[in-house]
Design a protein around this motif. Structure first.
Motif, PDB file in Angstrom:
ATOM      1  N   PRO A 102     -17.420   8.772 -45.284  1.00  9.83           N
ATOM      2  CA  PRO A 102     -17.340  10.210 -45.540  1.00  9.83           C
ATOM      3  C   PRO A 102     -16.111  10.826 -44.871  1.00  9.83           C
ATOM      4  CG  PRO A 102     -19.568   9.581 -44.943  1.00  9.83           C
ATOM      5  CD  PRO A 102     -18.712   8.376 -44.706  1.00  9.83           C
ATOM      6  N   GLY A 103     -15.411  11.667 -45.611  1.00 10.37           N
ATOM      7  CA  GLY A 103     -14.226  12.327 -45.073  1.00 10.37           C
ATOM      8  C   GLY A 103     -12.934  11.570 -45.329  1.00 10.37           C
ATOM      9  N   ALA A 104     -13.040  10.331 -45.786  1.00 13.74           N
ATOM     10  CA  ALA A 104     -11.841   9.547 -46.087  1.00 13.74           C
ATOM     11  C   ALA A 104     -11.416   9.788 -47.533  1.00 13.74           C
ATOM     12  CB  ALA A 104     -12.096   8.065 -45.862  1.00 13.74           C
ATOM     13  N   SER A 105     -10.118   9.605 -47.800  1.00 11.75           N
ATOM     14  CA  SER A 105      -9.589   9.788 -49.152  1.00 11.75           C
ATOM     15  C   SER A 105      -8.530   8.732 -49.424  1.00 11.75           C
ATOM     16  CB  SER A 105      -8.981  11.181 -49.311  1.00 11.75           C
ATOM     17  OG  SER A 105      -7.883  11.336 -48.420  1.00 11.75           O
ATOM     18  N   GLY A 129      -8.589  -5.867 -51.893  1.00  8.99           N
ATOM     19  CA  GLY A 129      -8.282  -4.448 -51.711  1.00  8.99           C
ATOM     20  C   GLY A 129      -9.242  -3.773 -50.769  1.00  8.99           C
ATOM     21  N   ARG A 130     -10.495  -4.161 -50.872  1.00  6.52           N
ATOM     22  CA  ARG A 130     -11.515  -3.572 -49.990  1.00  6.52           C
ATOM     23  C   ARG A 130     -11.273  -3.995 -48.535  1.00  6.52           C
ATOM     24  NH1 ARG A 130     -17.782  -2.848 -51.637  1.00  6.52           N
ATOM     25  NH2 ARG A 130     -18.385  -1.537 -49.857  1.00  6.52           N
ATOM     26  N   LEU A 131     -10.952  -5.259 -48.332  1.00 13.15           N
ATOM     27  CA  LEU A 131     -10.696  -5.764 -46.985  1.00 13.15           C
ATOM     28  C   LEU A 131      -9.525  -5.024 -46.340  1.00 13.15           C
ATOM     29  CD1 LEU A 131     -11.507  -8.016 -44.954  1.00 13.15           C
ATOM     30  CD2 LEU A 131      -9.818  -9.478 -46.072  1.00 13.15           C
ATOM     31  N   ALA A 132      -8.466  -4.789 -47.111  1.00 16.16           N
ATOM     32  CA  ALA A 132      -7.291  -4.091 -46.585  1.00 16.16           C
ATOM     33  C   ALA A 132      -7.627  -2.662 -46.189  1.00 16.16           C
ATOM     34  CB  ALA A 132      -6.181  -4.098 -47.631  1.00 16.16           C
ATOM     35  N   ALA A 133      -8.345  -1.949 -47.061  1.00 20.74           N
ATOM     36  CA  ALA A 133      -8.680  -0.555 -46.775  1.00 20.74           C
ATOM     37  C   ALA A 133      -9.672  -0.440 -45.616  1.00 20.74           C
ATOM     38  CB  ALA A 133      -9.248   0.102 -48.025  1.00 20.74           C
ATOM     39  N   GLU A 134     -10.638  -1.354 -45.558  1.00 19.44           N
ATOM     40  CA  GLU A 134     -11.619  -1.306 -44.467  1.00 19.44           C
ATOM     41  C   GLU A 134     -10.955  -1.529 -43.116  1.00 19.44           C
ATOM     42  OE1 GLU A 134     -14.535  -4.163 -45.671  1.00 19.44           O
ATOM     43  OE2 GLU A 134     -15.763  -2.653 -46.697  1.00 19.44           O
ATOM     44  N   HIS A 135      -9.921  -2.368 -43.098  1.00 23.19           N
ATOM     45  CA  HIS A 135      -9.173  -2.586 -41.851  1.00 23.19           C
ATOM     46  C   HIS A 135      -8.537  -1.283 -41.378  1.00 23.19           C
ATOM     47  CE1 HIS A 135      -6.549  -4.401 -38.883  1.00 23.19           C
ATOM     48  NE2 HIS A 135      -5.476  -3.964 -39.542  1.00 23.19           N
ATOM     49  N   LEU A 136      -7.951  -0.532 -42.280  1.00 24.25           N
ATOM     50  CA  LEU A 136      -7.331   0.747 -41.923  1.00 24.25           C
ATOM     51  C   LEU A 136      -8.383   1.763 -41.501  1.00 24.25           C
ATOM     52  CD1 LEU A 136      -4.716   0.975 -44.814  1.00 24.25           C
ATOM     53  CD2 LEU A 136      -4.237   0.507 -42.401  1.00 24.25           C
ATOM     54  N   LEU A 137      -9.488   1.799 -42.223  1.00 25.42           N
ATOM     55  CA  LEU A 137     -10.554   2.753 -41.900  1.00 25.42           C
ATOM     56  C   LEU A 137     -11.176   2.438 -40.539  1.00 25.42           C
ATOM     57  CD1 LEU A 137     -12.117   2.804 -45.459  1.00 25.42           C
ATOM     58  CD2 LEU A 137     -11.057   4.783 -44.326  1.00 25.42           C
ATOM     59  N   ALA A 138     -11.324   1.153 -40.229  1.00 24.70           N
ATOM     60  CA  ALA A 138     -11.876   0.759 -38.929  1.00 24.70           C
ATOM     61  C   ALA A 138     -10.966   1.164 -37.785  1.00 24.70           C
ATOM     62  CB  ALA A 138     -12.118  -0.747 -38.908  1.00 24.70           C
ATOM     63  N   ALA A 139      -9.661   1.310 -38.095  1.00 24.11           N
ATOM     64  CA  ALA A 139      -8.696   1.734 -37.073  1.00 24.11           C
ATOM     65  C   ALA A 139      -8.619   3.251 -36.970  1.00 24.11           C
ATOM     66  CB  ALA A 139      -7.325   1.164 -37.399  1.00 24.11           C
ATOM     67  N   GLY A 140      -9.476   3.956 -37.692  1.00 23.80           N
ATOM     68  CA  GLY A 140      -9.528   5.408 -37.600  1.00 23.80           C
ATOM     69  C   GLY A 140      -8.660   6.144 -38.607  1.00 23.80           C
ATOM     70  N   ARG A 141      -8.040   5.437 -39.516  1.00 27.20           N
ATOM     71  CA  ARG A 141      -7.217   6.093 -40.544  1.00 27.20           C
ATOM     72  C   ARG A 141      -8.137   6.667 -41.617  1.00 27.20           C
ATOM     73  NH1 ARG A 141      -1.862   5.387 -38.310  1.00 27.20           N
ATOM     74  NH2 ARG A 141      -2.252   3.777 -36.740  1.00 27.20           N
ATOM     75  N   ARG A 142      -7.834   7.878 -42.056  1.00 28.88           N
ATOM     76  CA  ARG A 142      -8.683   8.537 -43.040  1.00 28.88           C
ATOM     77  C   ARG A 142      -7.933   9.018 -44.271  1.00 28.88           C
ATOM     78  NH1 ARG A 142     -11.690   6.055 -40.817  1.00 28.88           N
ATOM     79  NH2 ARG A 142     -13.712   6.557 -39.869  1.00 28.88           N
ATOM     80  N   ARG A 143      -6.646   9.273 -44.178  1.00 27.61           N
ATOM     81  CA  ARG A 143      -5.852   9.698 -45.344  1.00 27.61           C
ATOM     82  C   ARG A 143      -5.091   8.467 -45.851  1.00 27.61           C
ATOM     83  NH1 ARG A 143      -4.292  13.109 -41.512  1.00 27.61           N
ATOM     84  NH2 ARG A 143      -2.101  12.431 -41.665  1.00 27.61           N
ATOM     85  N   LEU A 144      -5.718   7.724 -46.752  1.00 28.14           N
ATOM     86  CA  LEU A 144      -5.109   6.491 -47.224  1.00 28.14           C
ATOM     87  C   LEU A 144      -4.334   6.717 -48.525  1.00 28.14           C
ATOM     88  CD1 LEU A 144      -7.862   3.763 -46.645  1.00 28.14           C
ATOM     89  CD2 LEU A 144      -6.334   4.863 -44.998  1.00 28.14           C
ATOM     90  N   ALA A 145      -3.419   5.808 -48.775  1.00 31.99           N
ATOM     91  CA  ALA A 145      -2.702   5.772 -50.053  1.00 31.99           C
ATOM     92  C   ALA A 145      -2.671   4.323 -50.516  1.00 31.99           C
ATOM     93  CB  ALA A 145      -1.291   6.320 -49.907  1.00 31.99           C
ATOM     94  N   PHE A 146      -2.603   4.154 -51.830  1.00 31.81           N
ATOM     95  CA  PHE A 146      -2.405   2.843 -52.430  1.00 31.81           C
ATOM     96  C   PHE A 146      -1.097   2.897 -53.189  1.00 31.81           C
ATOM     97  CE2 PHE A 146      -2.520  -0.196 -55.885  1.00 31.81           C
ATOM     98  CZ  PHE A 146      -3.034  -1.342 -55.290  1.00 31.81           C
TER      99      PHE A 146
END
Length: 335
Positions: free
Chosen positions: A208-211, A166-183
């Motif tokens: 910081p700033g991500a959700s 789960g962490r790997l998946a979210a970090e991939h999105l965050l590294a691409a500049g995504r900040r408003r995530l959903a699961f």
């Protein structure tokens, strides 16, 4: 047609049932003349001995039992195939019980395994099963958990590090500049789903700033994903997540279709990561980025541990085997 039984063979041959049994199973106990007479009668009637009964008389069923959460999910189908690979190499067959996300069905399957006296059980649990697993073990039936871990440490297991996944998946999105995530997932009480969300939250907490917003679906199917995609597409762009982690690929594939069919672009507007890396992930309309689990290898490894426990050979003392995640990047996140 009526099934031909040993009584029918005895009547045709003009001998007792015990003589037929001896002629077919213990030929050293009867004369050649009687053996020929019984075999001739059996051939005339088309009698086929019940293999299961023969094996049980010999003290073994020749079967491994295996429960899976949902065989419609290719991840679990691959896991079963891996277990069958190992079982076949040892001359055994696998009796599969599909719980279809239903705890009652899952418990029924374990009771069936007890009744038919499987030689061992591979269990991928959906709900709490401690009393049922204890009953199996009390009857001398060893148990290995698959895609799960025993919190008591009593049962060997083959599992996957879902927190890391789960962490790997979210970090991939965050590294691409995504900040408003959903699961997006079904049933938070299922350990695998809960841990995947936990890992995604850990990744978000370090930015910081991500959700991250949990969105729960009725089932783990593409239809549930389709409904979630339609609901998210109905939101305004400011209220819509720009990156989504799903609890499995079926949900993700349906979700992507629901978003696109309502005018939301993937990955431009919303990037999506699946989980399991099933075969369909690579050939979807928008090829799906996914966290890969080696399902077939996990099933094979679990069966090998179980077989070692049954035989009491090397490898019987293996405790917990944990596989680590791999992210496969495709078009659904811009890869």
């Amino acid at each position: 047609m009526k099934r031909v039984g040993i009584r029918d063979v005895a009547q045709r041959a003009g001998v007792s049932i015990s003589t037929v049994s001896n002629a077919l199973n213990r030929p050293h106990m009867v004369s050649e003349r009687l053996i020929d007479r019984v075999r001739s009668a059996a051939d005339q009637l088309g009698y086929v001995p019940l293999q299961a009964a023969q094996q049980l008389r010999a003290g073994r069923s020749g079967l491994l039992g295996m429960t899976v959460i949902n065989i419609a999910n290719p991840f679990f189908a691959d896991m079963v195939a891996g277990a069958e690979d190992a079982a076949s190499a040892s001359g055994l067959r696998v009796l599969v019980g599909n719980s279809s996300d239903d705890i009652a069905k899952e418990r029924d399957h374990l009771e069936l395994f007890e009744r038919v006296q499987v030689e061992g059980a591979l269990v991928s649990p959906f709900g709490p099963l401690e009393p049922w697993l204890q009953r199996l073990r009390g009857r001398g039936i060893p148990v290995v958990l698959v895609d799960a871990v025993d919190d008591t440490g009593e049962l060997p297991s083959v599992s996957f590090d879902d927190v890391a996944g789960g962490r790997l998946a979210a970090e991939h999105l965050l590294a691409a500049g995504r900040r408003r995530l959903a699961f997006v997932g079904a049933r938070e009480e299922v350990r695998q789903v809960r841990e995947r969300l936990q890992g995604a939250r850990l990744a978000v907490a370090s930015h910081p700033g991500a959700s991250i917003e949990p969105i729960w679906t009725a089932r783990t199917t593409s239809a549930s994903g389709l409904a979630s995609g339609a609901e998210l597409a109905s939101r305004s762009p400011a209220d819509r997540p720009d990156g989504i982690v799903t609890s499995n690929d079926h949900l993700a594939i349906g979700l992507v279709h629901g978003l696109i069919s309502h005018g939301v672009r993937v990955p431009e507007d919303v990037a999506v990561v699946g989980y399991d890396d099933i075969e369909f992930a690579a050939i979807a309309a928008v090829p799906l980025t996914s966290v890969r689990q080696p399902a077939r290898e996990m099933g094979r490894t679990a069966a090998e541990i179980l077989l070692a426990r049954i035989a009491g050979t090397a490898g019987a003392d293996v405790g917990n085997v944990v596989y680590l995640p791999e992210l496969v990047v495709r078009a659904s996140t811009g890869g």
